[in-house]
Design an enzyme around this catalytic site. Structure first.
Site, PDB file in Angstrom:
ATOM      1  N   GLN A 171      63.679  87.246 101.827  1.00 24.98           N
ATOM      2  CA  GLN A 171      62.298  87.268 102.477  1.00 24.98           C
ATOM      3  C   GLN A 171      62.044  88.894 102.318  1.00 24.98           C
ATOM      4  OE1 GLN A 171      62.405  84.820 106.426  1.00 24.98           O
ATOM      5  NE2 GLN A 171      64.583  85.554 105.875  1.00 24.98           N
ATOM      6  N   ASN A 172      62.906  89.743 101.772  1.00 25.71           N
ATOM      7  CA  ASN A 172      62.350  91.198 101.552  1.00 25.71           C
ATOM      8  C   ASN A 172      61.449  91.280 100.746  1.00 25.71           C
ATOM      9  OD1 ASN A 172      63.890  91.563 103.903  1.00 25.71           O
ATOM     10  ND2 ASN A 172      65.796  92.351 102.699  1.00 25.71           N
ATOM     11  N   HIS A 190      58.825  86.286  99.661  1.00 22.02           N
ATOM     12  CA  HIS A 190      57.779  86.900  99.855  1.00 22.02           C
ATOM     13  C   HIS A 190      57.235  87.766  98.807  1.00 22.02           C
ATOM     14  CE1 HIS A 190      58.754  85.425 104.386  1.00 22.02           C
ATOM     15  NE2 HIS A 190      58.451  84.603 103.521  1.00 22.02           N
ATOM     16  N   ALA A 232      65.108  91.018 106.623  1.00 22.34           N
ATOM     17  CA  ALA A 232      64.838  92.346 106.807  1.00 22.34           C
ATOM     18  C   ALA A 232      66.240  93.148 107.247  1.00 22.34           C
ATOM     19  CB  ALA A 232      63.765  92.696 107.707  1.00 22.34           C
ATOM     20  N   ASP A 267      61.481  94.611  99.075  1.00 26.75           N
ATOM     21  CA  ASP A 267      61.447  95.977  98.980  1.00 26.75           C
ATOM     22  C   ASP A 267      62.435  96.162  97.507  1.00 26.75           C
ATOM     23  OD1 ASP A 267      64.424  95.165  99.454  1.00 26.75           O
ATOM     24  OD2 ASP A 267      64.287  95.828 101.556  1.00 26.75           O
ATOM     25  N   PRO A 323      63.092  99.851 108.474  1.00 31.95           N
ATOM     26  CA  PRO A 323      63.352  99.026 109.817  1.00 31.95           C
ATOM     27  C   PRO A 323      62.851  97.585 109.531  1.00 31.95           C
ATOM     28  CG  PRO A 323      61.159 100.529 109.753  1.00 31.95           C
ATOM     29  CD  PRO A 323      61.905 100.729 108.763  1.00 31.95           C
ATOM     30  N   ASP A 324      63.528  96.981 110.433  1.00 28.01           N
ATOM     31  CA  ASP A 324      63.003  95.387 110.393  1.00 28.01           C
ATOM     32  C   ASP A 324      61.785  95.039 111.253  1.00 28.01           C
ATOM     33  OD1 ASP A 324      64.014  95.224 113.118  1.00 28.01           O
ATOM     34  OD2 ASP A 324      65.938  94.223 112.517  1.00 28.01           O
ATOM     35  N   PHE A 325      61.578  93.753 111.363  1.00 24.77           N
ATOM     36  CA  PHE A 325      60.246  93.469 112.222  1.00 24.77           C
ATOM     37  C   PHE A 325      60.496  93.260 113.735  1.00 24.77           C
ATOM     38  CE2 PHE A 325      57.139  91.821 108.931  1.00 24.77           C
ATOM     39  CZ  PHE A 325      56.765  93.236 108.459  1.00 24.77           C
ATOM     40  N   ARG A 326      61.739  92.246 114.012  1.00 28.16           N
ATOM     41  CA  ARG A 326      61.848  91.854 115.141  1.00 28.16           C
ATOM     42  C   ARG A 326      62.966  92.333 116.196  1.00 28.16           C
ATOM     43  NH1 ARG A 326      59.953  88.497 111.866  1.00 28.16           N
ATOM     44  NH2 ARG A 326      57.746  87.573 112.296  1.00 28.16           N
ATOM     45  N   THR A 379      68.346  88.104 109.321  1.00 26.40           N
ATOM     46  CA  THR A 379      67.130  87.281 109.319  1.00 26.40           C
ATOM     47  C   THR A 379      66.750  86.678 110.729  1.00 26.40           C
ATOM     48  OG1 THR A 379      65.469  85.672 108.677  1.00 26.40           O
ATOM     49  CG2 THR A 379      67.927  85.483 107.989  1.00 26.40           C
ATOM     50  N   SER A 380      65.723  86.741 111.533  1.00 31.20           N
ATOM     51  CA  SER A 380      65.757  86.072 112.883  1.00 31.20           C
ATOM     52  C   SER A 380      65.278  84.740 112.690  1.00 31.20           C
ATOM     53  CB  SER A 380      64.557  86.969 113.433  1.00 31.20           C
ATOM     54  OG  SER A 380      63.381  86.655 112.751  1.00 31.20           O
TER      55      SER A 380
HETATM   56  P1  CNA Z   1      63.111  90.095 111.363  1.00 29.19           P
HETATM   57  O1  CNA Z   1      62.258  89.043 112.000  1.00 29.19           O
HETATM   58  O2  CNA Z   1      62.899  91.601 111.437  1.00 29.19           O
HETATM   59  O3  CNA Z   1      64.480  89.770 111.587  1.00 29.19           O
HETATM   60  C1  CNA Z   1      65.565  90.697 111.197  1.00 29.19           C
HETATM   61  C2  CNA Z   1      66.818  90.337 111.834  1.00 29.19           C
HETATM   62  O4  CNA Z   1      67.966  91.243 111.349  1.00 29.19           O
HETATM   63  C3  CNA Z   1      66.903  90.658 113.506  1.00 29.19           C
HETATM   64  O5  CNA Z   1      67.040  89.522 114.002  1.00 29.19           O
HETATM   65  C4  CNA Z   1      68.081  91.806 113.658  1.00 29.19           C
HETATM   66  O6  CNA Z   1      68.818  91.640 114.742  1.00 29.19           O
HETATM   67  C5  CNA Z   1      68.920  91.575 112.219  1.00 29.19           C
HETATM   68  N1  CNA Z   1      69.183  92.652 111.905  1.00 29.19           N
HETATM   69  C6  CNA Z   1      68.925  94.007 111.882  1.00 29.19           C
HETATM   70  N2  CNA Z   1      69.868  94.634 111.161  1.00 29.19           N
HETATM   71  C7  CNA Z   1      70.823  94.058 110.904  1.00 29.19           C
HETATM   72  C8  CNA Z   1      72.290  94.379 110.082  1.00 29.19           C
HETATM   73  N3  CNA Z   1      72.466  95.533 109.881  1.00 29.19           N
HETATM   74  N4  CNA Z   1      72.911  93.293 110.192  1.00 29.19           N
HETATM   75  C9  CNA Z   1      72.793  92.111 110.625  1.00 29.19           C
HETATM   76  N5  CNA Z   1      71.513  91.877 111.298  1.00 29.19           N
HETATM   77  C10 CNA Z   1      70.722  92.568 111.286  1.00 29.19           C
HETATM   78  O7  CNA Z   1      62.981  90.108 109.721  1.00 29.19           O
HETATM   79  P2  CNA Z   1      63.024  88.280 108.852  1.00 29.19           P
HETATM   80  O8  CNA Z   1      63.432  88.797 107.578  1.00 29.19           O
HETATM   81  O9  CNA Z   1      63.837  87.384 109.528  1.00 29.19           O
HETATM   82  O10 CNA Z   1      61.477  88.049 108.716  1.00 29.19           O
HETATM   83  C11 CNA Z   1      60.872  87.907 107.710  1.00 29.19           C
HETATM   84  C12 CNA Z   1      59.811  88.852 107.330  1.00 29.19           C
HETATM   85  C13 CNA Z   1      60.119  90.390 107.770  1.00 29.19           C
HETATM   86  C14 CNA Z   1      59.475  88.772 105.918  1.00 29.19           C
HETATM   87  O11 CNA Z   1      58.145  88.399 105.709  1.00 29.19           O
HETATM   88  C15 CNA Z   1      59.765  90.371 105.262  1.00 29.19           C
HETATM   89  O12 CNA Z   1      58.858  90.241 104.106  1.00 29.19           O
HETATM   90  C16 CNA Z   1      59.708  91.171 106.414  1.00 29.19           C
HETATM   91  N6  CNA Z   1      60.186  92.488 106.496  1.00 29.19           N
HETATM   92  C17 CNA Z   1      61.075  92.780 105.329  1.00 29.19           C
HETATM   93  C18 CNA Z   1      61.361  94.215 105.033  1.00 29.19           C
HETATM   94  C19 CNA Z   1      61.923  94.499 103.838  1.00 29.19           C
HETATM   95  O13 CNA Z   1      61.576  94.181 102.707  1.00 29.19           O
HETATM   96  N7  CNA Z   1      63.149  95.486 103.855  1.00 29.19           N
HETATM   97  C20 CNA Z   1      61.137  95.022 106.120  1.00 29.19           C
HETATM   98  C21 CNA Z   1      60.634  94.396 107.447  1.00 29.19           C
HETATM   99  C22 CNA Z   1      59.979  93.318 107.391  1.00 29.19           C
END
Ligand code: CNA
Length: 237
Positions: free
Chosen positions: A101-102, A119, A26, A104, A35-38, A189-190
């Protein structure tokens, strides 16, 4: 100063490799406005995982769609510099695949061809009864539960919800690219969502780079860790 050294090292690794695989999440799309999730500003500061589970979809489809439409579909967003940078690396035959994992669709919008969407995608939808395919408009235009025009069945996004399995074919393809990669760049990604995060275990090389604003459980295993935004790490600012 230390960071500058790490960032130069990353660009040197990219320069010297013709078999790069990017594994992302994300954080790749936050610069586009999704926005991301975590992270602290992420969606999970507001909502529990339950709202995106298969149980919730089956038991409360109307409420599921209210949440899903508001928080997971962003029809007007555009790819960011990061999406375009990765697409350029592929055109230069340096990058072989993006494993994301996105959901979008922004990598494809930026021109990337080999994108493995672990996903799924908000742009792909289907009738659970007859299988008829639908694009995202049907979801956006439906007042509550989107229904099939042919048979009246409920339309479901081809997005992996919590409690659902990933497609085997996608996992196998992702493993193949990771096993064969020279340089594996993991970004935004977290690394807490499984089985996706576990795919990193298949990497056999000695150039595993982790770029994430926050620390991740895999930092210890990486050859290079950059706790910065992707834009800064790739020096695109
Ligand atoms: P997550 O768990 O939300 O982690 C995102 C990570 O990215 C966090 O640790 C942030 O610190 C880090 N982060 C945020 N912005 C930046 C940046 N600009 N540069 C570097 N690091 C950054 O999301 P994951 O992808 O790890 O988790 C997987 C889930 C989230 C999947 O099932 C996705 O479908 C789901 N998701 C997708 C979207 C999308 O498609 N854009 C959005 C939100 C969640």
């Amino acid at each position: 100063m230390v960071l500058e050294v790490e960032m130069s090292e990353l660009l040197r690794m990219i320069e010297n490799s013709n078999n790069i695989v990017f594994f992302g999440g994300a954080g790749v799309s936050t610069e586009s406005g999704i926005p991301d999730f975590r992270s602290s500003k992420g969606l999970y500061s507001k909502s529990p995982e339950y709202l995106l589970s298969r149980t919730y979809f089956d038991s409360n489809p109307k409420e599921f769609y209210e949440f899903y439409k508001k928080n997971l579909i962003y029809p007007d967003v555009k790819p960011s510099k990061i999406h375009y940078y990765l697409s350029k690396l592929e055109k230069e035959s340096k990058l072989k695949a993006i494993i994301t994992q996105n959901i979008d669709g922004l990598h494809q919008m930026a021109g990337s061809k080999k994108v493995i969407e672990l996903h799924g995608s908000v742009y792909k939808n289907y009738c659970m009864k007859c299988g008829k395919k639908y694009d995202v408009e049907i979801i956006l235009c439906s007042k509550d539960i989107p229904r099939c025009s042919k048979c009246g069945g409920i339309i479901k996004p081809k997005v992996t919800l919590y409690e659902e399995s990933l497609e085997n074919q996608k996992i196998e393809e992702a493993i193949k690219f990771i096993e064969e990669a020279d340089l594996l760049i993991v970004g935004g990604t977290s690394l807490v969502v499984y089985p996706a995060a576990g795919l990193l275990e298949y990497y056999r090389g000695d150039k595993l780079v982790l770029i994430n604003k926050d620390k991740t459980p895999y930092d210890r295993k990486a050859n290079l860790v950059i706790n910065q935004s992707l834009e800064e790490a790739f020096q695109l600012k």
